[in-house]
Design a protein around this motif. Sequence first.
Motif, PDB file in Angstrom:
ATOM      1  N   UNK A 375      42.577  48.293  49.274  1.00 50.21           N
ATOM      2  CA  UNK A 375      41.701  49.230  48.570  1.00 50.21           C
ATOM      3  C   UNK A 375      40.983  50.145  49.547  1.00 50.21           C
ATOM      4  N   UNK A 376      40.409  49.567  50.623  1.00 48.50           N
ATOM      5  CA  UNK A 376      39.685  50.371  51.611  1.00 48.50           C
ATOM      6  C   UNK A 376      40.623  51.346  52.313  1.00 48.50           C
ATOM      7  N   UNK A 377      41.814  50.887  52.660  1.00 48.09           N
ATOM      8  CA  UNK A 377      42.743  51.759  53.380  1.00 48.09           C
ATOM      9  C   UNK A 377      43.250  52.877  52.461  1.00 48.09           C
ATOM     10  N   UNK A 378      43.413  52.576  51.169  1.00 46.08           N
ATOM     11  CA  UNK A 378      43.857  53.613  50.227  1.00 46.08           C
ATOM     12  C   UNK A 378      42.782  54.681  50.058  1.00 46.08           C
ATOM     13  N   UNK A 379      41.526  54.254  49.891  1.00 44.71           N
ATOM     14  CA  UNK A 379      40.443  55.218  49.723  1.00 44.71           C
ATOM     15  C   UNK A 379      40.258  56.060  50.977  1.00 44.71           C
ATOM     16  N   UNK A 380      40.396  55.432  52.136  1.00 43.25           N
ATOM     17  CA  UNK A 380      40.267  56.182  53.384  1.00 43.25           C
ATOM     18  C   UNK A 380      41.381  57.219  53.497  1.00 43.25           C
ATOM     19  N   UNK A 381      42.595  56.830  53.136  1.00 44.34           N
ATOM     20  CA  UNK A 381      43.731  57.761  53.221  1.00 44.34           C
ATOM     21  C   UNK A 381      43.560  58.937  52.263  1.00 44.34           C
ATOM     22  N   UNK A 382      43.092  58.663  51.031  1.00 49.82           N
ATOM     23  CA  UNK A 382      42.931  59.737  50.044  1.00 49.82           C
ATOM     24  C   UNK A 382      41.886  60.737  50.497  1.00 49.82           C
ATOM     25  N   UNK A 383      40.768  60.246  51.015  1.00 47.70           N
ATOM     26  CA  UNK A 383      39.680  61.161  51.401  1.00 47.70           C
ATOM     27  C   UNK A 383      40.026  61.971  52.644  1.00 47.70           C
ATOM     28  N   UNK A 384      41.047  61.573  53.388  1.00 45.93           N
ATOM     29  CA  UNK A 384      41.442  62.342  54.571  1.00 45.93           C
ATOM     30  C   UNK A 384      42.480  63.408  54.251  1.00 45.93           C
ATOM     31  N   UNK A 385      42.968  63.454  53.016  1.00 43.95           N
ATOM     32  CA  UNK A 385      43.919  64.506  52.632  1.00 43.95           C
ATOM     33  C   UNK A 385      43.213  65.855  52.647  1.00 43.95           C
ATOM     34  N   UNK A 481      37.937  62.974  44.252  1.00 44.45           N
ATOM     35  CA  UNK A 481      38.867  62.381  45.207  1.00 44.45           C
ATOM     36  C   UNK A 481      38.513  62.719  46.648  1.00 44.45           C
ATOM     37  N   UNK A 482      37.678  63.723  46.851  1.00 41.47           N
ATOM     38  CA  UNK A 482      37.360  64.181  48.197  1.00 41.47           C
ATOM     39  C   UNK A 482      36.063  63.601  48.723  1.00 41.47           C
ATOM     40  N   UNK A 483      35.240  63.045  47.848  1.00 37.00           N
ATOM     41  CA  UNK A 483      33.970  62.450  48.251  1.00 37.00           C
ATOM     42  C   UNK A 483      34.099  60.926  48.271  1.00 37.00           C
ATOM     43  N   UNK A 484      33.909  60.284  49.443  1.00 40.61           N
ATOM     44  CA  UNK A 484      34.109  58.824  49.534  1.00 40.61           C
ATOM     45  C   UNK A 484      33.293  58.026  48.514  1.00 40.61           C
ATOM     46  N   UNK A 485      32.032  58.400  48.316  1.00 44.05           N
ATOM     47  CA  UNK A 485      31.205  57.617  47.399  1.00 44.05           C
ATOM     48  C   UNK A 485      31.688  57.773  45.954  1.00 44.05           C
ATOM     49  N   UNK A 486      31.991  59.010  45.564  1.00 44.80           N
ATOM     50  CA  UNK A 486      32.484  59.225  44.194  1.00 44.80           C
ATOM     51  C   UNK A 486      33.828  58.541  43.974  1.00 44.80           C
ATOM     52  N   UNK A 487      34.700  58.593  44.987  1.00 49.04           N
ATOM     53  CA  UNK A 487      36.002  57.934  44.858  1.00 49.04           C
ATOM     54  C   UNK A 487      35.823  56.429  44.732  1.00 49.04           C
ATOM     55  N   UNK A 488      34.894  55.842  45.506  1.00 49.96           N
ATOM     56  CA  UNK A 488      34.654  54.400  45.440  1.00 49.96           C
ATOM     57  C   UNK A 488      34.112  53.996  44.075  1.00 49.96           C
ATOM     58  N   UNK A 489      33.202  54.812  43.538  1.00 52.94           N
ATOM     59  CA  UNK A 489      32.652  54.507  42.213  1.00 52.94           C
ATOM     60  C   UNK A 489      33.727  54.618  41.128  1.00 52.94           C
ATOM     61  N   UNK A 490      34.553  55.652  41.213  1.00 53.51           N
ATOM     62  CA  UNK A 490      35.608  55.831  40.213  1.00 53.51           C
ATOM     63  C   UNK A 490      36.624  54.699  40.279  1.00 53.51           C
ATOM     64  N   UNK A 491      36.963  54.258  41.503  1.00 49.50           N
ATOM     65  CA  UNK A 491      37.896  53.140  41.650  1.00 49.50           C
ATOM     66  C   UNK A 491      37.299  51.868  41.057  1.00 49.50           C
TER      67      UNK A 491
END
Length: 539
Positions: A375-385, A481-491
Amino acid sequence: MTTTTADPSGLADIFLRRSTLMDDKATLDAHEDVLRKAIEQEGKIVRKVWREEVSASKRGVKREEFDAAIASVLSRETGALWVYKLDRLSRRGMGHVGIVLDDFERIGAALRAYADSLDSRNPNHRIIFAVAAEQARSEAINIGVRTRIGKEAHRPLGHWPGGPAPYGLKSQRLFPDDSRRRAAQLIRHPDEYPIAREMADRLLGGESAASIAAWTTTKGHLTRRGKRWRASTVAAWARTPGTAGLMHRKERVEDPETGREYWRVTGDLVLGLDGNPVRVGDGVVTPEERLRIVSILNSRTRELTPGFTNAGKAGKRRGTRQAQSLLTGILKCGRCEGPMVRGGKQYRCLRRSESGPQACQGMYIDAADADEAVTERWQTWVTTLDPEDPYDVDVLMKIAREWYGHQDPSRRLRLQEAKAAIEGITERRDKLDTAYYVTGSFTGDDGERRYQTLKAALDGQLATLRAEIDDLSHDADLTPLLEPEELSDAWGAADLPTKRLLLALTLKRLRAVPAKHRGDRTPVWDRVAPEWVTAQPSA
């Protein structure tokens, strides 16, 4: 009442058939009285009266009374079979009646048609039997054509086409004082609607069709036919457009085992001139709720494809077992590249579990730590796009559309229905042009006006549906998808099927690295090796 005597030539049977549209039981009683008097005038005794209330024109219909009446004559229990009119016996033409005549002639029995003044023992009547049988067949065909045309004309007007209403609803005539106007709409059934609404609420709440069927059994709620609900009947009821008060289309199909023809609801919606689905009154659920329910049911089933094990079942849906963990089937064994499944607190190699050490040496990895690491690696990868890179934007848009589609399944399903409707209207538009330009079916000024009216109606439907598709297909918002906190909350707010879908969509391969030795303390973060999809530019 059945009468017996030693000499069957002095006996006669009466066969009565009721047409549900034309005759009532009083008519059958009148036919019986007429036939009894005619038989008594010839000095014979009525042995038995056969009554039937099924179609005499549809292929494959099981006519038990008809078969029993013919069998009684052929077994010489009676010497004659009387009908009021030949079309009461059969509407399938001389091909069907001729077989009866041949069998009766072989044993010296008589087939009598009172109103037609026909007697099969008279050789000159054979040709008249043929003409009368073909007339009855032609009349049955014409009745079917007129009925279909009438129903098709009433569908865009929002009139219920007939037949039983979905459970929870009933049909009510719009003009009860006019026997010639049979237009009807759906209203809520006072006794069934509360039960039906409870079933719908449970489906919307995520309960399975099987659990709802069990609930109805526990509460003693039966179907309209007095049978217990099953998972299949609950799902079929929920999918029916009429349950949402929408007009449906039917298709004629033939049972491959019995050869019987029947009409089946296709699930396709009838569209009005404005391109929107036609309403036929009240529904147990709203159209939007129906789309959500259908989407939930589809997520738990898969469509069968043609194959040896699915012979005759292609296109039908079958339930599938839902994964209960995030990485089941997605995570691959680092030794054999086979799928890993969760067992207890660990993911284990499925091949080792099922086939033993000969198939794979096997391995395991802590499930909770693996879920967290991926989960952490997926979120990190998405936010780096990079949103400025067209390759990365293509991946981001794919993620967003799928994610938002699962958050709003009714939107996605309506998009599919609109696209299917466009295909159907386009096909009808092509047929209309062929009839006008090629076959010349529209002649004269009246034909020209009729063609232009139909063409304008179809073009209007296409324009409305294309506008709706443009609205449903607008670009998804990439901001979360571009903001780490928002992406974490949505996930965290997403359900398990959505999370698994997103991983399957973005992972090319997820491999679990085997432990180096017993007691290896390598962090799980370093023991999962994801390979993300390679972005491709969109058109």
